[in-house]
Design a protein around this motif. Sequence first.
Motif, short mmCIF file in Angstrom:
data_model
loop_
_atom_site.label_atom_id
_atom_site.label_comp_id
_atom_site.label_asym_id
_atom_site.label_seq_id
_atom_site.Cartn_x
_atom_site.Cartn_y
_atom_site.Cartn_z
N GLY A 144 0.82 -1.20 0.00
CA GLY A 144 0.00 0.00 0.00
C GLY A 144 0.86 1.26 0.00
O GLY A 144 0.56 2.22 -0.71
N ARG A 145 1.93 1.22 0.79
CA ARG A 145 2.84 2.37 0.83
C ARG A 145 3.44 2.63 -0.54
O ARG A 145 3.54 3.78 -0.99
N ASN A 146 3.83 1.57 -1.24
CA ASN A 146 4.41 1.74 -2.57
C ASN A 146 3.40 2.32 -3.54
O ASN A 146 3.76 3.13 -4.41
N GLN A 147 2.13 1.91 -3.41
CA GLN A 147 1.10 2.52 -4.26
C GLN A 147 0.99 4.01 -3.97
O GLN A 147 0.92 4.84 -4.88
N GLY A 148 0.98 4.38 -2.68
CA GLY A 148 0.89 5.78 -2.30
C GLY A 148 2.10 6.59 -2.74
O GLY A 148 1.97 7.73 -3.20
N LEU A 149 3.29 6.00 -2.61
CA LEU A 149 4.52 6.68 -3.06
C LEU A 149 4.49 6.89 -4.57
O LEU A 149 4.92 7.95 -5.07
N ALA A 150 3.97 5.91 -5.31
CA ALA A 150 3.85 6.06 -6.76
C ALA A 150 2.89 7.20 -7.10
O ALA A 150 3.13 7.98 -8.04
N MET A 151 1.81 7.30 -6.32
CA MET A 151 0.85 8.37 -6.54
C MET A 151 1.52 9.73 -6.35
O MET A 151 1.33 10.65 -7.15
N CYS A 152 2.31 9.86 -5.29
CA CYS A 152 3.04 11.11 -5.06
C CYS A 152 3.96 11.43 -6.24
O CYS A 152 3.99 12.54 -6.75
N ALA A 153 4.71 10.42 -6.67
CA ALA A 153 5.74 10.64 -7.69
C ALA A 153 5.15 10.90 -9.06
O ALA A 153 5.78 11.55 -9.90
N LEU A 154 3.94 10.39 -9.31
CA LEU A 154 3.34 10.54 -10.64
C LEU A 154 2.29 11.65 -10.71
O LEU A 154 1.74 11.91 -11.78
N SER A 155 2.03 12.30 -9.60
CA SER A 155 0.98 13.32 -9.56
C SER A 155 1.45 14.66 -10.12
O SER A 155 0.63 15.56 -10.32
N GLY A 156 2.74 14.81 -10.34
CA GLY A 156 3.26 16.02 -10.97
C GLY A 156 3.46 17.19 -10.04
O GLY A 156 3.78 18.29 -10.50
N GLY A 157 3.25 17.00 -8.74
CA GLY A 157 3.48 18.08 -7.80
C GLY A 157 2.36 19.10 -7.70
O GLY A 157 2.39 19.99 -6.85
N GLU A 158 1.35 18.97 -8.56
CA GLU A 158 0.21 19.87 -8.53
C GLU A 158 -0.85 19.32 -7.57
O GLU A 158 -0.84 18.13 -7.22
N PRO A 159 -1.80 20.17 -7.13
CA PRO A 159 -2.89 19.66 -6.28
C PRO A 159 -3.57 18.46 -6.94
O PRO A 159 -3.91 18.49 -8.12
N TYR A 160 -3.74 17.39 -6.16
CA TYR A 160 -4.15 16.10 -6.72
C TYR A 160 -5.15 15.48 -5.75
O TYR A 160 -4.81 15.16 -4.61
N LYS A 161 -6.39 15.31 -6.19
CA LYS A 161 -7.45 14.79 -5.34
C LYS A 161 -7.70 13.32 -5.65
O LYS A 161 -7.90 12.94 -6.79
N ALA A 176 -4.72 -3.07 6.40
CA ALA A 176 -3.28 -2.86 6.25
C ALA A 176 -2.97 -2.17 4.92
O ALA A 176 -2.10 -1.28 4.86
N ARG A 177 -3.67 -2.54 3.87
CA ARG A 177 -3.47 -1.89 2.57
C ARG A 177 -3.81 -0.41 2.66
O ARG A 177 -3.09 0.46 2.16
N HIS A 178 -4.94 -0.13 3.32
CA HIS A 178 -5.37 1.26 3.50
C HIS A 178 -4.33 2.06 4.28
O HIS A 178 -3.95 3.17 3.86
N ALA A 179 -3.86 1.50 5.39
CA ALA A 179 -2.86 2.19 6.20
C ALA A 179 -1.60 2.47 5.39
O ALA A 179 -0.99 3.54 5.50
#
Length: 348
Positions: A144-161, A176-179
Amino acid sequence: MALKSATKLGIALSATMGATMGSTAFAADDALDIVFINDGHVAPYHVAWLSGFEDAIAAYDEAFPDIEITGRWLSAEGSLEKMIQQTEVTINEGPDVMFVNAINVDAFEPLVAQAQAAGITWIAVHSPMDSADYSFTLGDVTNGRNQGLAMCALSGGEPYKVAIMLGQAGNPSGEARHAGILEGISACDNVEVVAEQPADWDTVKAQTLAENWLTQFPDLDAISGVTDGYMYPSIAIAANSGNTDIQFYGYDGDVPIMQQMENGNVMADILLSGTREGWNFVQMAYRIHQGEELDQLYDFFTPLVLTEANHAKALENGFPEDVTVYHVDQALDVAAHGYLEFGPDSVQ
């Protein structure tokens, strides 16, 4: 490899499907009966699970003719009451190994003791149980953390909902996945979680959530899910509404979802693959039957999946270099060929 008769396999499907601790082992004899009790509704992942399990039973039975290897598959379709009843009946039938993907692990603690008293090896699937002989786990927080980290890295730094579809209340694997997803997202300050809601591993509920969210949040950038089963209706709803920009972050390694990564809006996935898991279940049961002492916590290898281009982009944006990533072609190959990892040749 050709299957033996359905009677030999003893696959018991629901109507919908077509319907002592870590060192515990029993002496190898001329029979190995395996039962898998699944928690969820019918979804592509469960179909792949069954396919891998069924094919592996046949392959192991053929490869080791001195042992009659049989298997049964039960689905509780999301009903805790039905799952408890199936488990009680199975214990009375006395198989050698039980894999139980418990909806709520606390509800099954008394049944673990009953199974062990009957000489049955209990393997907790996805949600670990200290009382079980073995727990087949996925590293859910890390994934789950890796999914979230990928989201950060691929979001482009702009506001992302982003809106997150959760599992079922009381299920440790989904929690656990959610956390993990929230932990990964916390690495950046531009990703905002605007909604979180359980879909109970149910694609129909996931469809309703997607419809509601796309109406409620017209500027929604992404939908994250703790299972790929949620991605199918979400992608369809977005396409039908003309929303071609929304992105998706999955978890399961379903082949049809990973196939949408190169030219679609699926940005990341976690390579479980129901097919390879099904093969691994049978390999694990066979190894226990042969007297091997496995680790009580059996952690299944589940890398992150990105396209090669998105992996490069993520690394440029600070994604950790030490996270194991499979690119799509490699992931699809591994997902489809569980027998290469976990077939009879792997234990000979």
